[in-house]
Design an enzyme around this catalytic site. Structure first.
Site, PDB file in Angstrom:
ATOM      1  N   GLY A  48       0.974  -1.543   0.219  1.00 42.59           N
ATOM      2  CA  GLY A  48       0.289   0.062   0.217  1.00 42.59           C
ATOM      3  C   GLY A  48       0.768   1.283  -0.002  1.00 42.59           C
ATOM      4  CD  GLU A 105       1.959   0.518   7.493  1.00 43.63           C
ATOM      5  OE1 GLU A 105       1.203   0.071   6.123  1.00 43.63           O
ATOM      6  OE2 GLU A 105       1.187  -0.138   8.436  1.00 43.63           O
ATOM      7  CG  ASP A 106      -1.648   1.483   3.629  1.00 39.94           C
ATOM      8  OD1 ASP A 106      -0.961   1.365   4.148  1.00 39.94           O
ATOM      9  OD2 ASP A 106      -2.285   1.116   2.125  1.00 39.94           O
ATOM     10  CG  ASP A 109      -8.647   0.924   9.858  1.00 39.01           C
ATOM     11  OD1 ASP A 109      -9.109   1.238   9.963  1.00 39.01           O
ATOM     12  OD2 ASP A 109      -9.079  -0.504   8.923  1.00 39.01           O
ATOM     13  CG  PHE A 159     -12.800  -0.239   1.831  1.00 40.56           C
ATOM     14  CD1 PHE A 159     -11.792  -0.727   3.441  1.00 40.56           C
ATOM     15  CD2 PHE A 159     -12.417   0.133   0.893  1.00 40.56           C
ATOM     16  CE1 PHE A 159     -11.151  -1.754   3.236  1.00 40.56           C
ATOM     17  CE2 PHE A 159     -11.274  -0.482   0.537  1.00 40.56           C
ATOM     18  CZ  PHE A 159     -10.881  -1.552   1.350  1.00 40.56           C
ATOM     19  CG  ASP A 166      -5.505  -3.567  -1.993  1.00 38.89           C
ATOM     20  OD1 ASP A 166      -5.174  -3.245  -0.607  1.00 38.89           O
ATOM     21  OD2 ASP A 166      -6.114  -4.953  -1.858  1.00 38.89           O
ATOM     22  NE  ARG A 172      -2.107  -2.965  -3.951  1.00 40.56           N
ATOM     23  CZ  ARG A 172      -2.260  -3.130  -3.487  1.00 40.56           C
ATOM     24  NH1 ARG A 172      -2.062  -2.566  -2.203  1.00 40.56           N
ATOM     25  NH2 ARG A 172      -2.653  -4.438  -2.270  1.00 40.56           N
TER      26      ARG A 172
HETATM   27  P1  IMP Z   1      -4.498  -1.771   9.991  1.00 44.21           P
HETATM   28  O1  IMP Z   1      -3.779  -2.906  10.425  1.00 44.21           O
HETATM   29  O2  IMP Z   1      -5.942  -2.231  10.666  1.00 44.21           O
HETATM   30  O3  IMP Z   1      -4.042  -0.345  10.932  1.00 44.21           O
HETATM   31  O4  IMP Z   1      -4.789  -1.888   8.943  1.00 44.21           O
HETATM   32  C1  IMP Z   1      -3.598  -1.534   8.040  1.00 44.21           C
HETATM   33  C2  IMP Z   1      -3.576  -1.906   6.756  1.00 44.21           C
HETATM   34  O5  IMP Z   1      -5.267  -2.431   6.371  1.00 44.21           O
HETATM   35  C3  IMP Z   1      -3.238  -0.999   6.001  1.00 44.21           C
HETATM   36  O6  IMP Z   1      -1.644  -1.005   5.481  1.00 44.21           O
HETATM   37  C4  IMP Z   1      -3.958  -1.436   4.563  1.00 44.21           C
HETATM   38  O7  IMP Z   1      -3.691  -2.525   3.515  1.00 44.21           O
HETATM   39  C5  IMP Z   1      -5.068  -2.166   5.385  1.00 44.21           C
HETATM   40  N1  IMP Z   1      -6.674  -0.937   4.958  1.00 44.21           N
HETATM   41  C6  IMP Z   1      -7.168  -0.758   6.118  1.00 44.21           C
HETATM   42  N2  IMP Z   1      -7.466   0.593   6.259  1.00 44.21           N
HETATM   43  C7  IMP Z   1      -7.918   0.902   4.231  1.00 44.21           C
HETATM   44  C8  IMP Z   1      -8.841   1.219   3.916  1.00 44.21           C
HETATM   45  O8  IMP Z   1      -9.301   2.175   3.766  1.00 44.21           O
HETATM   46  N3  IMP Z   1      -8.824   0.909   1.783  1.00 44.21           N
HETATM   47  C9  IMP Z   1      -7.622   0.090   1.649  1.00 44.21           C
HETATM   48  N4  IMP Z   1      -6.827  -0.537   3.092  1.00 44.21           N
HETATM   49  C10 IMP Z   1      -7.256   0.052   3.930  1.00 44.21           C
HETATM   50 MG    MG Z   2      -4.269  -3.392   1.658  1.00 44.54          MG
END
Ligand code: IMP
Ligand code: MG
Length: 185
Positions: A48, A105-106, A109, A159, A166, A172
């Site tokens: 990402g 990081e992208d 969340d 989202f 993605d 992407r």
């Molecule tokens: P976390 O571990 O829940 O913080 O999630 C992180 C990962 O979830 C990110 O690196 C993304 O790849 C994916 N992610 C979380 N939210 C989104 C979104 O809105 N769109 C796309 N990917 C997401």
């Molecule tokens: Mg992803």
């Protein structure tokens, strides 16, 4: 026979221009802190962060050259909800013990991926400094106790796709960030 499916629509949230403008500001902010740090290592989290990292590093000015590394972590399958466990399909870093590390990081969340990786780096490499830059922050969804030091944009619980992010490995490549509206999500 192929069944008819509703075509997903993408509503633009940040244009390519807004993203580039914000990354210039973020790069300046990071440069202030990293300018005099010795041999900083930037670690991009694939997939990402590939667009964000590429643009961000070209807006960072340091006295020492940057070292750029990549890992691949995953916590989402093809769905829009976090799976809860962090997988490490590619986690092969060189010896970066005691270095100044900046993770890119992208999105943060639930915070699970970020917390896992920051804990891992602390444990394996005892970095001199360890910080994180994220393109997006969704604070309303946080579960793990982990925040980012540098944030591009803070967004609501939507989202989003594009600019590296993605849905089921699609979108992407979009130069802008958009909210995905899909019957199946
Ligand atoms: P976390 O571990 O829940 O913080 O999630 C992180 C990962 O979830 C990110 O690196 C993304 O790849 C994916 N992610 C979380 N939210 C989104 C979104 O809105 N769109 C796309 N990917 C997401
Ligand atoms: Mg992803």
């Amino acid at each position: 026979m192929k069944t008819e499916q509703a075509k997903p629509t993408i509503r633009e949230i940040y244009s390519a221009k807004q993203i580039q403008d914000r990354i210039k500001e973020l790069g300046a902010e990071i440069s202030k802190e990293y300018k005099t740090l010795e041999r900083p290592v930037v670690i991009g989290v694939m997939k990402g962060a590939f667009c964000f990292l590429a643009d961000l590093v070209r807006n960072i000015q340091c006295n020492d050259p940057l070292q750029i590394e990549f890992v691949r972590l995953a916590s989402y399958g093809s769905a829009t909800e976090s799976s809860g466990t962090v997988q490490t399909p590619y986690l092969d870093l060189p010896n970066i013990i005691g270095r100044n590390i900046l993770v890119v990081e992208d999105i943060i969340d639930s915070g699970r991926t970020a917390k896992f990786f920051m804990d891992y780096l602390r444990d394996q490499f005892s970095p001199k400094t360890l910080k994180m830059a994220v393109f997006l922050d969704k604070p309303s969804r946080r579960i793990a106790k982990q925040n980012a030091d540098f944030v591009g944009f803070t967004i609501d619980d939507l989202f989003v796709v594009g600019y590296g992010l993605d849905f089921a490995e699609q979108y992407r490549e979009l130069p802008y960030l958009g909210e995905l509206n899909n019957d199946t999500n």
